[in-house]
Design an enzyme around this catalytic site. Structure first.
Site: not given
Length: 245
Positions: A15, A108
């Site tokens: 990532k 989140d």
């Protein structure tokens, strides 16, 4: 990216920041924050950070590769069977409870941030918006709205300080979507969704599908209370309730 760790001969997930935001210091801080938050959380239902590095001045994370995609991908086929939905959220609540004991709140949680391994085991990922319970905000100032509108509690939508009960609410939104096939609130724009989060009642699950077990509707409804004092006070309580179910 799916990548190969040549030293240990294993498939991993890589990532890094998109080229369009690589020079944005706030985005870099968020990626580093994700590494710092998740690296200390070793749990079977949390995606493990294996390495943190930097290339060309841009940070990157190396994580365990999750062959099963995301829960959001799984939902494209429709709602989950009731027992499977409860089991997924039980495991997510267990992971979130573990994170809370490590003084980390996620902020989140949503189906897109819950990945599945090759056996279908759910694992929470993407701690970029996570906050330590014992630390002040360092990236987002008071009044900022952080998170994904359809999955955030009213206090988060108002830009207020949040605690563990924000994640409890988010677990409720995930359970709601797994059972119904849609998030609790839907609208054409994020601002309309935020307005619904703040002012509208959730459509009862059993009104959409009378076959949904009443106990699951009750658990979900308590997670989704607009007044945080009316929710379960901890993710551990949600875990225990789902375990009893």
């Amino acid at each position: 990216y799916q990548a190969i760790d040549t030293k240990l001969s294993r498939i991993v997930a890589l990532k890094l920041l998109d080229a369009s935001v690589q020079k944005d210091p706030k985005r870099s801080q968020l990626l580093i924050r994700e590494a710092q938050s998740a690296a200390s959380l070793i749990h079977p239902n949390i995606v493990q950070i294996l390495q943190v590095g930097e290339t060309g001045g841009t940070p990157f994370l190396v994580m365990e590769f999750m062959e099963g995609g995301s829960l959001a991908d799984r939902l494209k086929s429709g709602p989950l069977p009731f027992s499977e939905a409860a089991d997924v959220c039980l495991q997510v609540a267990n992971a979130v409870s573990f994170a809370h004991r490590g003084n980390v709140i996620h902020r989140d949680l949503k189906p897109g941030n819950i990945l599945l391994d090759k056996n279908g085991t759910p694992k929470v990922c993407d701690f970029g918006l996570a906050r330590r319970l014992d630390a002040d905000e360092s990236i987002h100032v008071t009044g900022d709205i952080v998170g994904t509108p359809a999955y955030m509690p009213p206090e988060q939508a108002r830009g207020e300080h949040v605690d563990e009960r924000a994640d409890v609410y988010a677990i409720g939104t995930v359970l709601y979507e797994l059972l119904s096939g849609r998030p609790p609130f839907q609208a054409a724009t994020p601002w309309e969704i935020l307005h619904q989060v703040l002012t509208s009642d959730v459509v009862p699950l059993r009104r959409m599908n009378p076959l949904i077990p009443a106990d699951l509707e009750t658990i979900c409804g308590k997670c989704l209370q607009k007044d945080r004092t009316q929710r379960y006070s901890t993710a551990q309580e949600v875990f225990q309730e789902l375990q009893r179910f």
